[in-house]
Design a protein around this motif. Structure first.
Motif, PDB file in Angstrom:
ATOM      1  N   SER A 267      39.017  41.432   9.003  1.00  0.00           N
ATOM      2  CA  SER A 267      38.758  39.990   8.968  1.00  0.00           C
ATOM      3  C   SER A 267      38.451  39.460  10.363  1.00  0.00           C
ATOM      4  CB  SER A 267      39.956  39.260   8.379  1.00  0.00           C
ATOM      5  OG  SER A 267      41.117  39.575   9.114  1.00  0.00           O
ATOM      6  N   LEU A 268      39.017  40.111  11.374  1.00  0.00           N
ATOM      7  CA  LEU A 268      38.740  39.664  12.742  1.00  0.00           C
ATOM      8  C   LEU A 268      37.289  39.924  13.114  1.00  0.00           C
ATOM      9  CD1 LEU A 268      41.953  40.849  14.600  1.00  0.00           C
ATOM     10  CD2 LEU A 268      41.432  38.621  13.641  1.00  0.00           C
ATOM     11  N   TYR A 269      36.753  41.047  12.628  1.00  0.00           N
ATOM     12  CA  TYR A 269      35.343  41.327  12.896  1.00  0.00           C
ATOM     13  C   TYR A 269      34.440  40.372  12.113  1.00  0.00           C
ATOM     14  CZ  TYR A 269      36.592  45.771  15.085  1.00  0.00           C
ATOM     15  OH  TYR A 269      37.108  46.720  15.907  1.00  0.00           O
ATOM     16  N   PHE A 270      34.788  40.221  10.826  1.00  0.00           N
ATOM     17  CA  PHE A 270      33.889  39.455   9.953  1.00  0.00           C
ATOM     18  C   PHE A 270      33.912  37.967  10.274  1.00  0.00           C
ATOM     19  CE2 PHE A 270      34.521  42.925   6.524  1.00  0.00           C
ATOM     20  CZ  PHE A 270      33.721  43.773   7.258  1.00  0.00           C
ATOM     21  N   SER A 271      34.921  37.523  11.002  1.00  0.00           N
ATOM     22  CA  SER A 271      34.949  36.109  11.343  1.00  0.00           C
ATOM     23  C   SER A 271      34.197  35.833  12.644  1.00  0.00           C
ATOM     24  CB  SER A 271      36.392  35.631  11.463  1.00  0.00           C
ATOM     25  OG  SER A 271      37.054  36.346  12.477  1.00  0.00           O
ATOM     26  N   ARG A 272      33.552  36.864  13.174  1.00  0.00           N
ATOM     27  CA  ARG A 272      32.742  36.687  14.390  1.00  0.00           C
ATOM     28  C   ARG A 272      31.286  36.532  13.992  1.00  0.00           C
ATOM     29  NH1 ARG A 272      36.103  35.486  18.499  1.00  0.00           N
ATOM     30  NH2 ARG A 272      38.027  35.774  17.335  1.00  0.00           N
ATOM     31  N   ALA A 273      30.433  36.604  15.015  1.00  0.00           N
ATOM     32  CA  ALA A 273      29.000  36.464  14.760  1.00  0.00           C
ATOM     33  C   ALA A 273      28.476  37.612  13.900  1.00  0.00           C
ATOM     34  CB  ALA A 273      28.256  36.421  16.086  1.00  0.00           C
ATOM     35  N   LEU A 274      29.272  38.697  13.857  1.00  0.00           N
ATOM     36  CA  LEU A 274      28.873  39.900  13.134  1.00  0.00           C
ATOM     37  C   LEU A 274      28.880  39.679  11.623  1.00  0.00           C
ATOM     38  CD1 LEU A 274      28.527  42.545  14.789  1.00  0.00           C
ATOM     39  CD2 LEU A 274      30.781  43.159  13.989  1.00  0.00           C
ATOM     40  N   GLU A 275      27.879  40.212  10.934  1.00  0.00           N
ATOM     41  CA  GLU A 275      27.926  40.185   9.479  1.00  0.00           C
ATOM     42  C   GLU A 275      28.483  41.507   8.967  1.00  0.00           C
ATOM     43  OE1 GLU A 275      24.138  39.079   7.994  1.00  0.00           O
ATOM     44  OE2 GLU A 275      24.212  37.131   8.991  1.00  0.00           O
ATOM     45  N   ARG A 276      28.869  41.507   7.686  1.00  0.00           N
ATOM     46  CA  ARG A 276      29.473  42.712   7.124  1.00  0.00           C
ATOM     47  C   ARG A 276      28.551  43.913   7.246  1.00  0.00           C
ATOM     48  NH1 ARG A 276      33.477  42.163   2.806  1.00  0.00           N
ATOM     49  NH2 ARG A 276      34.708  40.330   3.268  1.00  0.00           N
ATOM     50  N   ARG A 277      27.279  43.663   6.969  1.00  0.00           N
ATOM     51  CA  ARG A 277      26.343  44.781   7.035  1.00  0.00           C
ATOM     52  C   ARG A 277      26.224  45.294   8.471  1.00  0.00           C
ATOM     53  NH1 ARG A 277      20.567  43.409   5.355  1.00  0.00           N
ATOM     54  NH2 ARG A 277      21.431  43.325   3.242  1.00  0.00           N
ATOM     55  N   ASP A 278      26.263  44.376   9.433  1.00  0.00           N
ATOM     56  CA  ASP A 278      26.197  44.804  10.836  1.00  0.00           C
ATOM     57  C   ASP A 278      27.339  45.748  11.164  1.00  0.00           C
ATOM     58  OD1 ASP A 278      24.114  43.065  11.022  1.00  0.00           O
ATOM     59  OD2 ASP A 278      25.306  41.445  11.890  1.00  0.00           O
ATOM     60  N   TYR A 279      28.511  45.390  10.657  1.00  0.00           N
ATOM     61  CA  TYR A 279      29.680  46.237  10.916  1.00  0.00           C
ATOM     62  C   TYR A 279      29.441  47.639  10.367  1.00  0.00           C
ATOM     63  CZ  TYR A 279      34.417  48.055  10.691  1.00  0.00           C
ATOM     64  OH  TYR A 279      35.524  48.853  10.827  1.00  0.00           O
ATOM     65  N   ALA A 280      29.018  47.706   9.086  1.00  0.00           N
ATOM     66  CA  ALA A 280      28.797  49.008   8.451  1.00  0.00           C
ATOM     67  C   ALA A 280      27.724  49.798   9.193  1.00  0.00           C
ATOM     68  CB  ALA A 280      28.408  48.808   6.988  1.00  0.00           C
ATOM     69  N   VAL A 281      26.634  49.122   9.555  1.00  0.00           N
ATOM     70  CA  VAL A 281      25.535  49.829  10.222  1.00  0.00           C
ATOM     71  C   VAL A 281      25.973  50.299  11.610  1.00  0.00           C
ATOM     72  CG1 VAL A 281      23.195  49.594  11.131  1.00  0.00           C
ATOM     73  CG2 VAL A 281      23.761  48.637   8.899  1.00  0.00           C
ATOM     74  N   ALA A 282      26.732  49.475  12.310  1.00  0.00           N
ATOM     75  CA  ALA A 282      27.187  49.876  13.642  1.00  0.00           C
ATOM     76  C   ALA A 282      28.085  51.103  13.556  1.00  0.00           C
ATOM     77  CB  ALA A 282      27.932  48.721  14.318  1.00  0.00           C
ATOM     78  N   ARG A 283      28.948  51.135  12.533  1.00  0.00           N
ATOM     79  CA  ARG A 283      29.828  52.297  12.354  1.00  0.00           C
ATOM     80  C   ARG A 283      29.003  53.540  12.041  1.00  0.00           C
ATOM     81  NH1 ARG A 283      33.798  51.032  15.355  1.00  0.00           N
ATOM     82  NH2 ARG A 283      35.625  50.123  14.378  1.00  0.00           N
ATOM     83  N   LEU A 284      28.043  53.392  11.105  1.00  0.00           N
ATOM     84  CA  LEU A 284      27.180  54.528  10.753  1.00  0.00           C
ATOM     85  C   LEU A 284      26.417  55.020  11.980  1.00  0.00           C
ATOM     86  CD1 LEU A 284      25.834  53.256   7.327  1.00  0.00           C
ATOM     87  CD2 LEU A 284      26.900  55.482   7.667  1.00  0.00           C
TER      88      LEU A 284
END
Lengths: 248, 312, 315
Positions: B126-143
């Protein structure tokens, strides 16, 4: 209520931990796979059942399923309590540390033996019908039980030293036993895989040579006992001096 | 810190009235860097975490040790070639994956949980998703982070082997010009197998918050599927009246084995003949490349979907 | 380097003792050269978060080895003598539980591991002690934080221990449960048990503890009765509230005395700040007598634990 009472409590508690979670379901599903392969084999071919059954036993049960299931259970019986912090409830009781270690190892070895042993037995009865199969079933279940005990002991001691016990154990199994032991014959002396094959091949009355065993029965039992014994002593010593994690 | 430092609003500490001390806290007044910057930060952080950089020494041992192990066959081969000429070539570019594929999978099993499970375990998504980052960005960055780490393991040893082989020779320049196609093949095959391992590993890791389950799941899937695929592929029906019927559908089960799929794909790139189970299956080489990419795509889709839906 | 001083008590007879005990992690010092003894009754272990309270309790309970020095339970280090757990209880701070067990099963397990002769009865007693009969047969996984805390405490007390080490025992409990637990612990202390409990909530400690150990940044800042500690802090002005027959008259007299730092006339009384506790109480009587003013009330106002604590923590 004597010593056996405490041991039984620890054993039952650990058994409920081990079987109550999702990993037991996954382990059972994994155990169904050799049976599935054996069924396909019977439906399609059925040729050279003894040779193919030995391939089945060595190719998927002993090399992959047995170490995997034993390491997953073995690293979680004590490692899970360490991760969750519940280990404290066992440590602040007047319980000899060796009983905790013994109960944990025995649960991991028992569950592994049941899951992998039943899987191997059913698969072999399918692929090798008739009386020829019984000998190999008995031999392989005994070998699996022996291997489950050794792998579980190694896993328990690893979980007392590192939070990465599972991956360390898997690296040992798949790099040391899987790759290096295939290249350098001498390393087979230190391969639990070979202890399992040594026991199973020696007990198989029909075709002992079908399994790629390189150690005698005495060697497999002796070296395996040495490894398991040393690991148990180390685990008891480590648990006696165990420190709760204070900082994350 | 503001001109009037901490404690400036001093008051009698013993008095009964309330007092507020200026501890020098300030609002952030700088520029806000936005989504692209957040993505880049998360990617670089994930890449560093893959090798335990920024973590304790204990966290570095396993990933860096596995990377070193992946280099060993290349170094042995170069040593043997330098000393004894090249009569024997047990380690080649086209079979390198079949030698170190296990190392790549173990690397994935060690690292993917750090990238895919850890944030779920500590409830910080939730800390990531409440930033400028979108959920997909998080997944893509991890991949992307895991893929980059995996590419390092897949490519660096092979380039070491390729360039080292040239340097061992008396005329490296002509070796390099005669084998000018090799870097492209290393790159192409490396990307395919790295994608396959990355997709599978991160997909499984993203499904559980527990590191041990993720590690166990990745290894269980890979090696049980390997055993399943090879065993089914080893079943040949007895020759019937139509004696020419040597192939069987069971041989195509090599496609269930992720290692054999990767091996077949790499061999297609280098144009070498398949062996053993792959030879019996007798599938066109591009089928393995396609299969590897399909596994990768399924994995990536699972990761994207998981982080799209997960409650955080 | 000087020899470590001998402790002012006999650690072999004290129920709980630390002698120059220290614990560090790498180059972070969690507990720094701590020496104290704890006797029967309730002792509060007080300190801000990260002061080293849990480390100290875990060392006493034998779950952490001191990096130097010694921690002793009834004269023995718990780490080397698991048999000591027959008389010692620890309720850890961490919210860990066997979620698949019911509260009663957890108490029963604890009783059996404690090798009690009648574990069922002991488990029943423990469940009743923490007022958990209603939820005792539901799995702990479904408990609220306060219920988990109570079951943890009940299981810790299942073997009727002589020495209790409780790490933040009231965390997550509602006020009513808190009161119940305090009454329970108070009763156990009156029976002569040794209770050491940590908290950063002053009100809890003030209500329950006769003695306090105050830890600040890993060091023992103060030990003993907190009113006595307060009086030892001579560099801090003491504040008193005075009610007299003539506040203004006595205020003017007091201001001429060196020992008086400030006087303030407040609603219905006089607030006085004095340098020293003992000398002021003697002084005020003399001044009142000579001024012909009657003293109705003289009350120290910063003898609360809170003011003691804030002085110690603020340094």
């Amino acid at each position: 209520m004597g010593r056996n009472g405490v041991f039984r409590q620890l054993f039952v508690l650990t058994m409920r931990q081990a079987l109550g979670r999702r990993r037991a379901v996954i382990a059972v599903l994994a155990g169904a796979i050799p049976v599935l392969v054996a069924v396909i084999y019977r439906l399609v071919s059925g040729e050279d059942p003894q040779g193919w059954s030995a391939d089945l036993l060595n190719g998927i049960v002993v090399t992959t399923l047995l170490p995997l299931v034993a390491l997953i259970f073995g690293t979680s019986v004590l490692g899970g309590e360490i991760e969750d912090g519940t280990i404290v409830y066992l440590l602040v009781r007047p319980v000899p540390r060796r009983e905790i270690v013994a109960a944990k190892i025995l649960v991991a070895a028992t569950t592994t033996t049941v899951i992998v042993g039943v899987s191997a037995a059913v698969a072999l009865l399918v692929s090798l019908p008739g009386s020829a199969g019984y000998g190999l079933v008995v031999a392989s279940v005994v070998g699996i039980a022996w291997g489950a005990l050794i792998y579980a002991t190694i896993a328990v001691v690893l979980s007392l030293f590192t939070t990465h016990a599972l991956i360390v154990g898997l690296i040992y199994v798949y790099l040391w036993e899987g790759v290096i032991a295939g290249l350098f014959a001498g390393t087979r002396l230190a391969s639990v895989h070979q202890y399992v094959l040594g026991v199973a091949a020696a007990l198989d009355p029909i075709q002992p040579s079908a399994l790629p065993a390189h150690l005698s029965l005495a060697g497999s039992v002796g070296l395996g006992a040495l490894v398991a014994g040393a690991a148990t002593v180390l685990a008891v010593w480590r648990l006696a001096g165990f420190e709760v994690a204070e900082r994350p | 810190m503001s001109a009037d430092g901490p404690g400036a609003v001093s008051a009698d500490r013993i008095g009964t009235s309330g007092s507020i001390y200026d501890l020098g806290y300030q609002r952030y007044r700088g520029q806000r860097l936005g989504r692209a910057y957040a993505f880049r930060s998360l990617y670089l952080h994930g890449l560093a975490a893959s090798f335990g950089i920024g973590r304790s020494t204990r966290s570095k041992v396993i990933p860096i040790g596995l990377f070193a192990i992946a280099l060993v066959p290349a170094l042995i081969e170069l040593g043997v070639t330098a000393l004894a000429g090249e009569a024997l070539r047990p380690v080649r570019l086209d079979n390198y994956f079949s030698l170190v594929g296990t190392v790549m999978v173990l690397f994935g099993a060690a690292v993917a949980p750090e990238l895919g499970s850890r944030d779920q375990r500590h409830h910080v998504l939730s800390l990531y998703f409440s930033r400028a980052l979108e959920r997909r960005d998080y997944a893509v960055a991890r991949l992307a982070a895991l893929l980059t780490a995996m590419l390092a393991i897949a490519l660096i040893p092979e380039f070491v082997l390729y360039l080292g082989t040239a340097l061992v020779r008396s005329d490296p320049v002509s070796y390099l010009s005669n084998n000018a196609d090799q870097p492209g093949l290393i790159l192409g095959s490396g990307i395919v197998v790295a994608l396959q391992v990355t997709g599978v590993a991160l997909a499984i890791a993203s499904l559980t918050p527990r590191r041990a389950y993720a590690t166990g799941g990745i290894v269980a899937y890979w090696f049980i599927a390997d055993g399943l695929g090879s065993l089914i592929a080893s079943i040949t029906p007895p020759p019937t009246a139509a004696a020419s019927q040597f192939t069987s559908w069971t041989h195509d089960a090599v496609l269930l084995s992720p290692s054999l799929v990767g091996d077949g794909a790499v061999r297609w790139f280098f144009g070498t003949a398949p062996e053993d189970a792959l030879a019996r299956a007798d599938l066109a080489g591009w089928v393995y490349v396609l299969a590897a990419l399909v596994y990768a795509a399924i994995g990536i889709a699972v990761v994207l979907r998981r982080f799209h839906r997960i409650a955080a | 380097m000087a020899e470590p001083s001998r402790p002012p008590f006999d650690p072999s007879t004290a129920p709980l003792a630390a002698v120059h005990a220290a614990r560090w992690y790498g180059n972070v010092v969690a507990v720094n050269d701590v020496t104290f003894a704890v006797g029967p009754g309730v002792t509060g272990l007080l300190g801000p978060n990260g002061a080293g309270k849990s480390t100290l309790l875990n060392m006493l309970a034998g779950l952490l080895a001191p990096s130097s020095g010694a921690v002793l339970v009834e004269g023995q280090p718990a780490r080397e003598h698991p048999a000591i757990y027959r008389h010692v209880a620890l309720a850890p701070e961490r919210d860990a539980a066997y979620g698949f067990l019911t509260g009663r099963e957890f108490a029963l397990l604890s009783a059996r591991l404690a090798r009690l002769p009648d574990p069922e009865a002991a488990a029943r007693r423990a469940i009743a002690l923490v007022d958990m009969e209603e939820a005792a047969d539901r799995p702990i996984a479904g408990y609220s934080k306060g219920m988990r805390q109570r079951v943890k405490l009940g299981a810790a007390l299942v073997h009727d221990p002589r020495i209790l080490l409780l790490d933040e025992p009231f965390n997550g409990m509602d006020p009513r449960q808190r009161l119940h637990m305090m009454t329970l612990l108070d009763g156990m202390a009156r029976e002569g048990r040794v209770i050491l409990f940590s908290s950063h909530i002053l009100e809890e400690v003030e209500r329950l503890a006769q003695q306090v150990l105050v830890m600040v940044a890993g060091r023992l800042a103060a030990a003993g009765d907190y009113r006595a500690i307060r009086r030892l802090m001579t560099d801090r002005p003491h504040t008193f509230t005075l009610r007299t027959s003539d506040d203004r008259a006595i205020a003017a007299r007091l201001l001429t005395e060196d020992a008086v730092l400030g006087v303030q006339i407040a609603n219905g009384g006089l607030d006085v700040r004095a340098a020293d506790y003992g000398s002021f109480t003697r002084l005020v009587a003399r001044v009142a007598a000579s001024a012909g003013v009657s003293l109705y009330e003289l009350r120290p106002t910063d003898e609360t634990l809170e003011s003691v604590f804030s002085y110690l923590v603020a340094g």
